[in-house]
Design a protein around this motif. Sequence first.
Motif, PDB file in Angstrom:
ATOM      1  N   GLN A 128       0.853  -1.197   0.000  1.00 56.16           N
ATOM      2  CA  GLN A 128       0.000   0.000   0.000  1.00 56.16           C
ATOM      3  C   GLN A 128       0.883   1.239   0.000  1.00 56.16           C
ATOM      4  OE1 GLN A 128      -2.027  -1.110   3.523  1.00 56.16           O
ATOM      5  NE2 GLN A 128      -0.717   0.094   4.853  1.00 56.16           N
ATOM      6  N   LEU A 129       0.258   2.379  -0.308  1.00 56.25           N
ATOM      7  CA  LEU A 129       1.044   3.611  -0.386  1.00 56.25           C
ATOM      8  C   LEU A 129       1.215   4.218   1.005  1.00 56.25           C
ATOM      9  CD1 LEU A 129      -0.326   5.380  -3.589  1.00 56.25           C
ATOM     10  CD2 LEU A 129       1.929   4.376  -3.223  1.00 56.25           C
ATOM     11  N   PRO A 130       2.429   4.294   1.505  1.00 54.80           N
ATOM     12  CA  PRO A 130       2.621   4.909   2.825  1.00 54.80           C
ATOM     13  C   PRO A 130       2.440   6.431   2.765  1.00 54.80           C
ATOM     14  CG  PRO A 130       4.701   4.004   1.978  1.00 54.80           C
ATOM     15  CD  PRO A 130       3.691   3.843   0.901  1.00 54.80           C
ATOM     16  N   ALA A 131       2.109   7.036   3.884  1.00 53.92           N
ATOM     17  CA  ALA A 131       1.964   8.502   3.934  1.00 53.92           C
ATOM     18  C   ALA A 131       3.351   9.139   3.932  1.00 53.92           C
ATOM     19  CB  ALA A 131       1.218   8.898   5.192  1.00 53.92           C
ATOM     20  N   ILE A 132       3.422  10.318   3.316  1.00 58.03           N
ATOM     21  CA  ILE A 132       4.699  11.058   3.321  1.00 58.03           C
ATOM     22  C   ILE A 132       4.417  12.417   3.956  1.00 58.03           C
ATOM     23  CG2 ILE A 132       6.629  11.867   1.924  1.00 58.03           C
ATOM     24  CD1 ILE A 132       5.401  10.168  -0.409  1.00 58.03           C
ATOM     25  N   GLU A 133       5.048  12.685   5.076  1.00 57.22           N
ATOM     26  CA  GLU A 133       4.831  13.977   5.742  1.00 57.22           C
ATOM     27  C   GLU A 133       5.330  15.106   4.834  1.00 57.22           C
ATOM     28  OE1 GLU A 133       6.769  16.555   9.347  1.00 57.22           O
ATOM     29  OE2 GLU A 133       7.101  14.386   9.371  1.00 57.22           O
ATOM     30  N   ARG A 134       4.550  16.167   4.727  1.00 57.21           N
ATOM     31  CA  ARG A 134       4.961  17.320   3.908  1.00 57.21           C
ATOM     32  C   ARG A 134       5.785  18.258   4.780  1.00 57.21           C
ATOM     33  NH1 ARG A 134       1.769  17.761  -0.714  1.00 57.21           N
ATOM     34  NH2 ARG A 134       2.400  19.912  -1.058  1.00 57.21           N
ATOM     35  N   GLN A 135       7.007  18.537   4.357  1.00 55.56           N
ATOM     36  CA  GLN A 135       7.856  19.466   5.113  1.00 55.56           C
ATOM     37  C   GLN A 135       8.008  20.772   4.333  1.00 55.56           C
ATOM     38  OE1 GLN A 135      11.306  16.858   5.373  1.00 55.56           O
ATOM     39  NE2 GLN A 135      11.015  16.705   7.568  1.00 55.56           N
ATOM     40  N   GLN A 136       8.293  21.838   5.058  1.00 57.01           N
ATOM     41  CA  GLN A 136       8.548  23.143   4.431  1.00 57.01           C
ATOM     42  C   GLN A 136      10.046  23.421   4.501  1.00 57.01           C
ATOM     43  OE1 GLN A 136       5.886  25.044   3.044  1.00 57.01           O
ATOM     44  NE2 GLN A 136       4.991  23.022   3.427  1.00 57.01           N
ATOM     45  N   LEU A 137      10.565  24.051   3.452  1.00 58.55           N
ATOM     46  CA  LEU A 137      12.000  24.331   3.412  1.00 58.55           C
ATOM     47  C   LEU A 137      12.437  25.152   4.625  1.00 58.55           C
ATOM     48  CD1 LEU A 137      14.578  23.943   1.764  1.00 58.55           C
ATOM     49  CD2 LEU A 137      13.983  25.982   0.465  1.00 58.55           C
ATOM     50  N   LYS A 138      11.613  26.126   5.008  1.00 63.16           N
ATOM     51  CA  LYS A 138      12.058  27.020   6.090  1.00 63.16           C
ATOM     52  C   LYS A 138      12.142  26.291   7.447  1.00 63.16           C
ATOM     53  CE  LYS A 138       7.751  29.523   7.404  1.00 63.16           C
ATOM     54  NZ  LYS A 138       6.760  28.594   6.931  1.00 63.16           N
ATOM     55  N   SER A 139      11.425  25.168   7.567  1.00 63.00           N
ATOM     56  CA  SER A 139      11.513  24.442   8.844  1.00 63.00           C
ATOM     57  C   SER A 139      12.493  23.266   8.769  1.00 63.00           C
ATOM     58  CB  SER A 139      10.125  23.971   9.283  1.00 63.00           C
ATOM     59  OG  SER A 139       9.501  23.312   8.218  1.00 63.00           O
ATOM     60  N   ALA A 140      13.210  23.157   7.646  1.00 68.54           N
ATOM     61  CA  ALA A 140      14.190  22.064   7.506  1.00 68.54           C
ATOM     62  C   ALA A 140      15.496  22.477   8.184  1.00 68.54           C
ATOM     63  CB  ALA A 140      14.406  21.755   6.034  1.00 68.54           C
ATOM     64  N   THR A 141      15.505  22.409   9.501  1.00 65.61           N
ATOM     65  CA  THR A 141      16.650  22.920  10.259  1.00 65.61           C
ATOM     66  C   THR A 141      17.877  22.013  10.126  1.00 65.61           C
ATOM     67  OG1 THR A 141      15.646  21.865  12.155  1.00 65.61           O
ATOM     68  CG2 THR A 141      15.364  24.244  11.976  1.00 65.61           C
ATOM     69  N   PHE A 142      17.659  20.797   9.551  1.00 67.73           N
ATOM     70  CA  PHE A 142      18.818  19.914   9.335  1.00 67.73           C
ATOM     71  C   PHE A 142      19.698  20.428   8.201  1.00 67.73           C
ATOM     72  CE2 PHE A 142      16.132  18.328   5.981  1.00 67.73           C
ATOM     73  CZ  PHE A 142      14.872  18.230   6.563  1.00 67.73           C
ATOM     74  N   PHE A 143      19.184  21.355   7.380  1.00 61.93           N
ATOM     75  CA  PHE A 143      20.024  21.991   6.364  1.00 61.93           C
ATOM     76  C   PHE A 143      20.673  23.217   6.985  1.00 61.93           C
ATOM     77  CE2 PHE A 143      16.943  20.578   2.764  1.00 61.93           C
ATOM     78  CZ  PHE A 143      17.618  19.387   2.622  1.00 61.93           C
ATOM     79  N   ARG A 144      21.986  23.292   6.907  1.00 62.95           N
ATOM     80  CA  ARG A 144      22.638  24.509   7.421  1.00 62.95           C
ATOM     81  C   ARG A 144      22.844  25.517   6.304  1.00 62.95           C
ATOM     82  NH1 ARG A 144      27.539  23.106   8.815  1.00 62.95           N
ATOM     83  NH2 ARG A 144      27.346  20.882   8.415  1.00 62.95           N
ATOM     84  N   ALA A 145      23.110  25.017   5.081  1.00 60.38           N
ATOM     85  CA  ALA A 145      23.299  25.942   3.952  1.00 60.38           C
ATOM     86  C   ALA A 145      21.939  26.284   3.344  1.00 60.38           C
ATOM     87  CB  ALA A 145      24.176  25.270   2.889  1.00 60.38           C
ATOM     88  N   GLU A 146      21.800  27.541   2.921  1.00 59.59           N
ATOM     89  CA  GLU A 146      20.546  27.954   2.268  1.00 59.59           C
ATOM     90  C   GLU A 146      20.361  27.187   0.948  1.00 59.59           C
ATOM     91  OE1 GLU A 146      20.319  32.212   1.717  1.00 59.59           O
ATOM     92  OE2 GLU A 146      18.518  32.028   0.473  1.00 59.59           O
ATOM     93  N   ARG A 147      19.120  26.810   0.647  1.00 59.26           N
ATOM     94  CA  ARG A 147      18.814  26.127  -0.619  1.00 59.26           C
ATOM     95  C   ARG A 147      17.997  27.043  -1.523  1.00 59.26           C
ATOM     96  NH1 ARG A 147      21.655  22.590   2.519  1.00 59.26           N
ATOM     97  NH2 ARG A 147      21.671  20.503   1.655  1.00 59.26           N
ATOM     98  N   PRO A 148      18.334  27.103  -2.828  1.00 62.57           N
ATOM     99  CA  PRO A 148      17.464  27.845  -3.754  1.00 62.57           C
ATOM    100  C   PRO A 148      16.171  27.039  -3.960  1.00 62.57           C
ATOM    101  CG  PRO A 148      19.226  26.762  -4.971  1.00 62.57           C
ATOM    102  CD  PRO A 148      19.474  26.462  -3.522  1.00 62.57           C
ATOM    103  N   ARG A 149      15.068  27.759  -4.188  1.00 58.18           N
ATOM    104  CA  ARG A 149      13.756  27.100  -4.149  1.00 58.18           C
ATOM    105  C   ARG A 149      13.239  26.639  -5.530  1.00 58.18           C
ATOM    106  NH1 ARG A 149       9.913  27.473   0.089  1.00 58.18           N
ATOM    107  NH2 ARG A 149      11.242  28.904   1.248  1.00 58.18           N
ATOM    108  N   HIS A 150      13.465  27.461  -6.551  1.00 63.56           N
ATOM    109  CA  HIS A 150      12.882  27.148  -7.881  1.00 63.56           C
ATOM    110  C   HIS A 150      13.998  27.118  -8.921  1.00 63.56           C
ATOM    111  CE1 HIS A 150       8.748  27.767  -6.500  1.00 63.56           C
ATOM    112  NE2 HIS A 150       9.175  28.854  -5.875  1.00 63.56           N
ATOM    113  N   THR A 151      14.658  25.988  -9.064  1.00 60.42           N
ATOM    114  CA  THR A 151      15.819  25.947  -9.969  1.00 60.42           C
ATOM    115  C   THR A 151      15.607  25.001 -11.152  1.00 60.42           C
ATOM    116  OG1 THR A 151      16.831  24.272  -8.597  1.00 60.42           O
ATOM    117  CG2 THR A 151      17.501  26.556  -8.185  1.00 60.42           C
ATOM    118  N   ALA A 152      14.371  24.544 -11.347  1.00 61.16           N
ATOM    119  CA  ALA A 152      14.134  23.606 -12.459  1.00 61.16           C
ATOM    120  C   ALA A 152      14.546  24.255 -13.781  1.00 61.16           C
ATOM    121  CB  ALA A 152      12.669  23.201 -12.506  1.00 61.16           C
ATOM    122  N   MET A 153      15.281  23.505 -14.575  1.00 60.71           N
ATOM    123  CA  MET A 153      15.832  24.049 -15.820  1.00 60.71           C
ATOM    124  C   MET A 153      15.061  23.514 -17.030  1.00 60.71           C
ATOM    125  SD  MET A 153      19.938  23.646 -14.990  1.00 60.71           S
ATOM    126  CE  MET A 153      19.898  21.863 -14.815  1.00 60.71           C
TER     127      MET A 153
END
Length: 293
Positions: free
Chosen positions: A236-261
């Motif tokens: 069956q399809l497991p649930a995937i919690e939706r996270q927000q970039l701003k609350s992803a405190t495990f990232f220390r470096a800033e991430r760009p948000r819309h980089t699709a080429m």
Amino acid sequence: MKMLLFGGSGRTGQVVRNAALAAGWEVEAPTHSDCDLLQTNLLSDRVLSSKADAVVNCAALSGLEACGDDPLTAHLLNAVAPSAMALACRHTGARFVHLSTDYVLEGMRPGLKNETTRCKPVNVYGESKREGELQVTEALPDALILRVSWVCGNPAKASFVESTLANALAARPLAAIADKYSMPTDAADIASAILKLLPLPVNGILHACSGGNPLSWHDCATLVLQFAAEAGALPQLPAIERQQLKSATFFRAERPRHTAMSNEKLRSLGIAMPTAESTLRSVTLRYLQSIGR
Ligand SMILES: NC(=O)c1ccc[n+]([C@@H]2O[C@H](COP(=O)([O-])OP(=O)(O)OC[C@H]3O[C@@H](n4cnc5c(N)ncnc54)[C@H](OP(=O)(O)O)[C@@H]3O)[C@@H](O)[C@H]2O)c1
């Protein structure tokens, strides 16, 4: 024909190496211990003595946090070393292909970015990679710089796609960021594009990524689980919690948000890339096959 491949042990490099060998290239792929790219003064000797027809650089300091923690190493590996390779190729006449990233973009606005979109990196990794693009171009205007994104599809070097599948199969909780977008791209398609581009008279920056619509990591996770379920690997399809970039405190470096080429320029050269969705389907099936599921 001989290829000198730097970074041949990495996620993309391993796949490029195998594809080049399968296409009949002789491949010299020095390991990190064999050729430390931080010793940039030795690089030109390496390129000159290889007598390679093509030099492909898949080496990088690619971890965003690692780059932020050690900007000097990031600059040396991602800009100075590629520039030394390019300069050496100028002397030998070898074709030079260097890999770059969508993270040279600022990514403030949604939508697909083309090769003329202004670059404004938001972290040390992106800055060092942009510097690499500029230095390579200056050293060797004929060099080809391929920007790739969200590389997946090498089961031996798990990306977020393979990790999501591994976690789902082990019934571990799943979470993915839902407000950051790019184009997941199969390392096999990057390798195939490199091999097709090597003989073509194309230079400068080219976006080598999947096509279709930009996906978030949450979109990607949802799709790969769906494909795994369709293949019978998940009951069956497991649930995937939706996270927000701003609350992803495990990232220390800033991430760009819309980089699709956009890969339109690559397609105009006759090189087809699958959509991001088909990429995720084939990468999912390849991973399942690699683990015997
Ligand atoms: N992965 C992605 O999602 C992604 C996205 C956009 C762009 N890119 C770009 O695509 C290219 C390939 O990325 P990747 O993820 O395949 O890389 P990767 O898996 O991180 O591999 C990096 C390679 O560089 C080598 N390397 C690192 N430091 C070195 C040194 N001092 N001397 C010699 N070799 C060294 C590594 O060898 P060791 O492992 O032995 O140290 C490894 O073979 C890079 O230019 C990256 O910026 C990747």
